[in-house]
Design a protein around this motif. Structure first.
Motif, PDB file in Angstrom:
ATOM      1  N   SER A 122     -35.796  27.807 -27.319  1.00 19.71           N
ATOM      2  CA  SER A 122     -35.040  28.075 -26.260  1.00 19.71           C
ATOM      3  C   SER A 122     -34.257  28.968 -27.283  1.00 19.71           C
ATOM      4  CB  SER A 122     -34.318  27.464 -25.245  1.00 19.71           C
ATOM      5  OG  SER A 122     -34.195  28.069 -23.929  1.00 19.71           O
ATOM      6  N   CYS A 123     -34.321  29.907 -26.416  1.00 18.35           N
ATOM      7  CA  CYS A 123     -33.565  31.244 -27.051  1.00 18.35           C
ATOM      8  C   CYS A 123     -31.969  31.032 -26.543  1.00 18.35           C
ATOM      9  CB  CYS A 123     -33.777  32.354 -27.240  1.00 18.35           C
ATOM     10  SG  CYS A 123     -32.219  33.525 -27.885  1.00 18.35           S
ATOM     11  N   LEU A 143     -32.264  32.468 -23.867  1.00 19.80           N
ATOM     12  CA  LEU A 143     -32.804  31.119 -22.656  1.00 19.80           C
ATOM     13  C   LEU A 143     -34.290  31.324 -22.708  1.00 19.80           C
ATOM     14  CD1 LEU A 143     -29.898  30.462 -20.069  1.00 19.80           C
ATOM     15  CD2 LEU A 143     -29.969  29.592 -22.333  1.00 19.80           C
ATOM     16  N   ALA A 144     -34.597  32.363 -22.996  1.00 16.33           N
ATOM     17  CA  ALA A 144     -36.375  32.800 -23.364  1.00 16.33           C
ATOM     18  C   ALA A 144     -36.757  31.365 -24.553  1.00 16.33           C
ATOM     19  CB  ALA A 144     -36.716  34.360 -23.828  1.00 16.33           C
ATOM     20  N   THR A 145     -38.211  31.301 -23.316  1.00 17.71           N
ATOM     21  CA  THR A 145     -38.967  30.471 -24.264  1.00 17.71           C
ATOM     22  C   THR A 145     -39.673  30.927 -25.631  1.00 17.71           C
ATOM     23  OG1 THR A 145     -38.932  28.873 -22.437  1.00 17.71           O
ATOM     24  CG2 THR A 145     -40.977  27.959 -24.628  1.00 17.71           C
ATOM     25  N   ASN A 146     -39.574  30.369 -26.564  1.00 20.80           N
ATOM     26  CA  ASN A 146     -40.447  31.210 -28.079  1.00 20.80           C
ATOM     27  C   ASN A 146     -41.573  30.476 -28.340  1.00 20.80           C
ATOM     28  OD1 ASN A 146     -39.030  33.727 -28.898  1.00 20.80           O
ATOM     29  ND2 ASN A 146     -37.155  32.051 -27.980  1.00 20.80           N
ATOM     30  N   ARG A 147     -42.843  30.664 -28.986  1.00 24.74           N
ATOM     31  CA  ARG A 147     -43.674  30.050 -29.247  1.00 24.74           C
ATOM     32  C   ARG A 147     -43.412  29.737 -30.642  1.00 24.74           C
ATOM     33  NH1 ARG A 147     -49.071  28.811 -26.550  1.00 24.74           N
ATOM     34  NH2 ARG A 147     -49.552  30.422 -26.651  1.00 24.74           N
ATOM     35  N   ILE A 148     -43.073  29.399 -31.711  1.00 19.57           N
ATOM     36  CA  ILE A 148     -42.582  29.361 -33.043  1.00 19.57           C
ATOM     37  C   ILE A 148     -43.849  28.406 -33.505  1.00 19.57           C
ATOM     38  CG2 ILE A 148     -41.238  29.754 -35.293  1.00 19.57           C
ATOM     39  CD1 ILE A 148     -40.290  31.221 -32.693  1.00 19.57           C
ATOM     40  N   PRO A 149     -44.620  28.860 -35.041  1.00 24.37           N
ATOM     41  CA  PRO A 149     -44.960  27.765 -35.788  1.00 24.37           C
ATOM     42  C   PRO A 149     -44.606  26.801 -36.562  1.00 24.37           C
ATOM     43  CG  PRO A 149     -46.055  29.647 -35.976  1.00 24.37           C
ATOM     44  CD  PRO A 149     -45.364  30.469 -35.144  1.00 24.37           C
ATOM     45  N   GLN A 150     -44.298  25.755 -36.602  1.00 21.24           N
ATOM     46  CA  GLN A 150     -43.501  24.354 -36.548  1.00 21.24           C
ATOM     47  C   GLN A 150     -43.210  24.692 -38.714  1.00 21.24           C
ATOM     48  OE1 GLN A 150     -44.902  20.199 -36.228  1.00 21.24           O
ATOM     49  NE2 GLN A 150     -42.982  19.570 -37.102  1.00 21.24           N
ATOM     50  N   ARG A 164     -37.949  38.256 -27.050  1.00 25.28           N
ATOM     51  CA  ARG A 164     -37.166  38.515 -26.010  1.00 25.28           C
ATOM     52  C   ARG A 164     -36.467  39.586 -26.781  1.00 25.28           C
ATOM     53  NH1 ARG A 164     -35.288  36.387 -20.438  1.00 25.28           N
ATOM     54  NH2 ARG A 164     -37.821  35.913 -20.470  1.00 25.28           N
ATOM     55  N   CYS A 165     -35.249  39.054 -27.118  1.00 29.19           N
ATOM     56  CA  CYS A 165     -33.925  39.660 -27.474  1.00 29.19           C
ATOM     57  C   CYS A 165     -33.649  39.936 -28.962  1.00 29.19           C
ATOM     58  CB  CYS A 165     -33.326  39.217 -26.771  1.00 29.19           C
ATOM     59  SG  CYS A 165     -32.313  37.649 -27.866  1.00 29.19           S
ATOM     60  N   LYS A 166     -34.905  39.730 -29.305  1.00 32.40           N
ATOM     61  CA  LYS A 166     -34.714  39.614 -31.042  1.00 32.40           C
ATOM     62  C   LYS A 166     -33.361  38.188 -31.431  1.00 32.40           C
ATOM     63  CE  LYS A 166     -38.349  42.262 -30.897  1.00 32.40           C
ATOM     64  NZ  LYS A 166     -38.967  41.720 -30.507  1.00 32.40           N
TER      65      LYS A 166
END
Length: 144
Positions: free
Chosen positions: A8-9, A13-20, A31-33
């Motif tokens: 979560s940013c 608060l946007a949810t981001n999917r990030i490779p581990q 979303r917001c960079k």
């Protein structure tokens, strides 16, 4: 095997999917960079706290505190230093028990400061009282 984590940013608060594998490479919010990790604890209210917990796959270390609490004030800079040392292994969140009483009640916070480590919404560990930085890091890392 899926090696992506939801993070979560702290800014929007946007949810981001990030490779581990990319967690250590200063990932930014789609979303917001904004940086997903800024070496600063996230100041949560009741709504943002629930969103962070629900949308963050890494452990969340919470500092329950209040403005009038002397040991809490002593603990604040240590918790900030811990954010720099522990991110991105875990997200550090501060909850003011005076402003977010519903969260303090939900987790039955009876003394402050109280540190709580949560993962996927479940309490892993709890520690009441202020700690120095090395003790805090050692306490958290034993559960990571």
């Amino acid at each position: 095997m899926n090696d992506s984590l939801h993070i979560s940013c702290p800014a929007c608060l946007a949810t981001n999917r990030i490779p581990q594998a990319r967690l250590e490479h200063s990932p930014q919010c789609g979303r917001c960079k904004a940086p997903l990790f800024s070496a600063q604890p996230f100041e949560a209210d009741a709504e943002s706290f629930d969103r962070i917990l629900a949308n963050t796959d890494i452990p969340v270390l919470v500092d329950f505190w209040a403005e009038w609490c002397g040991p809490c004030k002593m603990m604040a800079p240590i918790f900030t230093q811990a954010a720099a040392a522990l991110e991105p292994e875990c997200r550090l969140v501060k909850v003011n028990t005076e402003q977010a009483q519903s969260i303090a009640e939900r987790y039955q916070i009876r003394s402050i400061p109280t540190l709580m480590l949560l993962h996927q919404g479940q309490e892993i560990a709890r520690q009441a009282g202020a700690m120095d930085l090395s003790s805090l890091q050692r306490w958290v890392r034993q559960y990571l």
